[in-house]
Design a protein around this motif. Structure first.
Motif, PDB file in Angstrom:
ATOM      1  N   LEU A  19      75.349  -3.026 -66.135  1.00  0.00           N
ATOM      2  CA  LEU A  19      75.454  -2.142 -64.896  1.00  0.00           C
ATOM      3  C   LEU A  19      74.446  -0.978 -64.917  1.00  0.00           C
ATOM      4  CD1 LEU A  19      76.373  -1.609 -61.966  1.00  0.00           C
ATOM      5  CD2 LEU A  19      77.814  -0.090 -63.100  1.00  0.00           C
ATOM      6  N   LYS A  51      70.026   3.403 -57.181  1.00  0.00           N
ATOM      7  CA  LYS A  51      70.793   2.367 -56.792  1.00  0.00           C
ATOM      8  C   LYS A  51      71.073   1.478 -57.771  1.00  0.00           C
ATOM      9  CE  LYS A  51      70.202   0.464 -52.724  1.00  0.00           C
ATOM     10  NZ  LYS A  51      69.910  -0.268 -51.355  1.00  0.00           N
ATOM     11  N   PHE A  52      72.325   0.971 -57.838  1.00  0.00           N
ATOM     12  CA  PHE A  52      72.888   0.165 -58.892  1.00  0.00           C
ATOM     13  C   PHE A  52      72.411  -1.155 -58.823  1.00  0.00           C
ATOM     14  CE2 PHE A  52      76.053   3.821 -59.140  1.00  0.00           C
ATOM     15  CZ  PHE A  52      76.135   4.050 -60.321  1.00  0.00           C
ATOM     16  N   HIS A  53      72.241  -1.845 -59.930  1.00  0.00           N
ATOM     17  CA  HIS A  53      71.940  -3.186 -59.966  1.00  0.00           C
ATOM     18  C   HIS A  53      72.904  -3.800 -61.352  1.00  0.00           C
ATOM     19  CE1 HIS A  53      68.280  -3.009 -57.419  1.00  0.00           C
ATOM     20  NE2 HIS A  53      68.374  -1.947 -58.050  1.00  0.00           N
ATOM     21  N   ARG A  86      82.193  -5.734 -59.031  1.00  0.00           N
ATOM     22  CA  ARG A  86      82.037  -5.169 -58.138  1.00  0.00           C
ATOM     23  C   ARG A  86      83.330  -4.448 -56.752  1.00  0.00           C
ATOM     24  NH1 ARG A  86      79.380  -7.928 -52.474  1.00  0.00           N
ATOM     25  NH2 ARG A  86      80.070  -6.556 -50.947  1.00  0.00           N
ATOM     26  N   GLY A 119      73.027  -7.591 -63.763  1.00  0.00           N
ATOM     27  CA  GLY A 119      72.339  -8.724 -64.278  1.00  0.00           C
ATOM     28  C   GLY A 119      72.890  -9.061 -65.512  1.00  0.00           C
ATOM     29  N   ASP A 129      72.849  -8.890 -56.086  1.00  0.00           N
ATOM     30  CA  ASP A 129      72.739  -8.757 -57.636  1.00  0.00           C
ATOM     31  C   ASP A 129      74.190  -9.416 -58.169  1.00  0.00           C
ATOM     32  OD1 ASP A 129      70.393  -7.574 -57.428  1.00  0.00           O
ATOM     33  OD2 ASP A 129      70.663  -5.713 -58.407  1.00  0.00           O
ATOM     34  N   PHE A 182      74.598  -0.066 -54.287  1.00  0.00           N
ATOM     35  CA  PHE A 182      74.160  -1.061 -55.075  1.00  0.00           C
ATOM     36  C   PHE A 182      73.856  -2.286 -54.208  1.00  0.00           C
ATOM     37  CE2 PHE A 182      78.734  -1.483 -54.049  1.00  0.00           C
ATOM     38  CZ  PHE A 182      79.159  -2.860 -53.746  1.00  0.00           C
ATOM     39  N   GLU A 183      73.151  -3.078 -54.931  1.00  0.00           N
ATOM     40  CA  GLU A 183      72.734  -4.375 -54.193  1.00  0.00           C
ATOM     41  C   GLU A 183      73.833  -5.278 -54.456  1.00  0.00           C
ATOM     42  OE1 GLU A 183      70.219  -4.855 -52.590  1.00  0.00           O
ATOM     43  OE2 GLU A 183      69.035  -3.005 -52.779  1.00  0.00           O
ATOM     44  N   ASP A 241      68.827   1.766 -60.835  1.00  0.00           N
ATOM     45  CA  ASP A 241      67.210   1.979 -61.061  1.00  0.00           C
ATOM     46  C   ASP A 241      66.707   3.453 -60.956  1.00  0.00           C
ATOM     47  OD1 ASP A 241      67.122   2.597 -58.238  1.00  0.00           O
ATOM     48  OD2 ASP A 241      66.630   0.593 -57.851  1.00  0.00           O
TER      49      ASP A 241
END
Length: 523
Positions: free
Chosen positions: A329, A336-338, A273, A340, A291, A287-288, A332
């Motif tokens: 990384l 917007k970045f996510h 991040r 997981g 996440d 970005f979220e 979507d």
């Protein structure tokens, strides 16, 4: 269905960016006065609204570097009216693709894709616009500052290196870095830099492996330069990632240092991040943040990343850090970045795909191998590398052990001569059945052995059995709520799928013109 395309380009005539709007078919589409934008005309030029290929990692891979999604949009230009766009610059600027049901209000349009333009090529009758997802924006140098090379004499107020460093990027550190080679930035005042992005602490400074005595820390470069430092000692300016020696170095100065206020701030998720934020991306908008915290909760282990005076892409750095925990990384479809972590597919599927939904009456499906080592076969060993030593040396390059307290320690000598440490898990059952089963190796940025061992134990059940990958063509409308990393159930009368089985979505190729999407499913 009406497809709307919005391209942003730099127009030299106005010395600014302009938005160009096009739609499918030969007729223009114009928004209403109450729409936003109002009275905007979309010229009927879109012969192909685009296709886009995206993957969690590389194509058909379950780990490794993040893959930039690519595709094309085609605009009809038989009359040459678009030739004037030749003078515009499009690369790196936004592109959006929308879908609108016939007769539906403009406000109900669906955003299919938001990304960046790579290039525009002009043929005689067609303009082809290459597009990429927002990962491409991270193909910029991670380091945010460069040396001016102006510190070529004593008595200067700066520490910018000599001509050999001019225009080279300044080093940066993330997490808890081990044995990094400090960069000499002022040879007159014996000042070295470890991290231009600042540090939380400087833990050990060594000269040819011999630890120097820690002195005072100073808040500014001026105060550091003014400090009196005795031989065998170092002073620091932690905020600027600098140290000052008390005597000229006997060899390469190496440093252990920490960035991030606490060990918890040095997890893969939180380091990634900070890298993303340093590259200019903003939580909520780009970005979220949730996440990253969810990924941190899954694995809060300390990691490290250090980059010196060579350019390193932000995307490569983030991928290396997240890859330590099996993370990815991904932007979507809206850009917007996510983040997981790749897990085995579990839980309630987002869609059930059967022979009715699979195109060509189910015959369009293909079973393919992964592009991982071993093509998805069960692995007989899992090796996880950790504890990266950024400056490995030969034993004879270190100070000879004479038994005095100032000499290098046995532990450091053992560490300094190897680039990596590793842990290995072996699966005897797989090896007995398949002697040629693959041996998988994962390079991580973990600092500690226990964390590497924990990750090896997590990876073992994922890779110790055969994994299947299927290429499945479906209509986009049937899976419009499913994105990469999502879970679906695949059920059909072939490949042992009669009872249905859960799969994770590794990739997709979307063709907006015919509404078909080919999913890559793994499980």
């Amino acid at each position: 269905m009406i497809y709307l395309v919005e391209l942003t380009g730099y127009d030299p005539a106005t010395a600014g960016d302009v938005v160009l709007r096009y739609c499918g078919g030969e007729s223009a589409y114009t928004t209403r006065p109450t729409d936003d934008p109002a009275n905007a005309e979309y010229e009927g030029r879109v012969s192909d609204p685009g296709n886009l290929e995206r993957h969690l990692f590389g194509r058909n891979r379950t780990y490794g570097e993040s893959d930039i999604g690519v595709g094309v949009i085609k605009l009809a230009n038989p009359d040459g009216d678009l030739d004037g766009l030749l003078d515009m610059t499009f690369d790196g600027r936004p592109v959006q693709i929308w879908a609108l049901e016939d007769g539906a209000p403009f406000g109900s349009r669906e955003l299919l894709f938001s990304g960046l333009i790579d290039d525009a090529e002009f043929g005689y009758a067609e303009v082809t616009v290459s597009i990429r997802d927002r990962l491409d924006a991270l193909r910029e140098t991670l380091q945010q500052e460069t040396f001016t090379g102006e510190t070529v004499s004593g008595g200067r107020a700066d520490a910018e290196g000599g001509e050999d460093l001019k225009d080279k990027p300044k080093p940066e550190a993330y997490g808890r870095v081990l044995n990094v080679p400090a960069v000499e930035v002022d040879r007159f005042d014996l000042i070295y830099q470890i991290a231009a992005n600042g540090l939380a602490s400087i833990d050990v400074v060594r000269d040819r492996g011999v630890a120097l005595t820690k002195g005072s820390d100073y808040a500014t470069l001026a105060a550091l330069k003014a400090a009196t430092v005795t031989a065998g000692t170092y002073a620091s300016c932690v905020a600027l990632g600098l140290i000052k020696l008390g005597a000229r170095a006997d060899g390469q100065i190496t440093v252990d240092a920490s960035e991030g206020a606490t060990a918890a701030d040095r997890s893969a998720a939180r380091v990634a991040r900070r890298m993303l934020e340093r590259a200019g991306f903003v939580a909520g908008t780009d970005f979220e943040a949730a996440d990253f915290e969810a990924l941190h909760a899954l694995n809060p282990a300390e990691v490290q990343y250090w980059v010196g005076t060579s350019d390193v892409d932000a995307l490569d750095a983030i991928a290396a850090v997240l890859g330590s925990v099996g993370g990815y990384l991904l932007p979507d479809r809206t850009g917007k970045f996510h983040v997981g972590r790749l897990e085995l597919p579990t839980g309630e599927p987002g869609a059930v795909i059967d022979e009715v939904l699979i195109l060509d009456g189910g015959s369009g499906i293909d079973r393919i191998g992964t592009d991982d080592e071993g093509s998805g076969k069960a692995a007989r060993t899992i090796t996880v590398k950790y504890g990266l030593n950024h400056y490995p040396v030969r034993r004879d390059e270190l100070v000879t052990d004479t038994g005095t307290a100032s000499d290098t320690t046995d532990a450091y000598r053992a560490f300094a001569t190897e680039e990596w440490r590793q842990v290995k898990i072996e699966n005897a059952a797989v090896a007995a059945i398949s002697p040629d089963a693959p041996e998988l190796t994962f390079e991580t940025m973990f600092v500690n052995e226990a964390d590497a061992h924990a990750e090896a134990n997590r990876l073992a059940p994922i890779y110790s059995v055969r994994r299947d990958v299927f290429s499945v063509p479906v209509t986009r409308r049937e899976i419009e709520t499913i994105d990469l990393a999502g879970v679906v159930e695949l059920q059909m009368s072939r490949f042992g799928l009669n009872e249905g089985r859960l799969f994770r979505v590794l990739g997709e190729t979307a063709n907006y013109e015919d509404g078909q999407t080919t999913l890559v499913l793994w499980g």
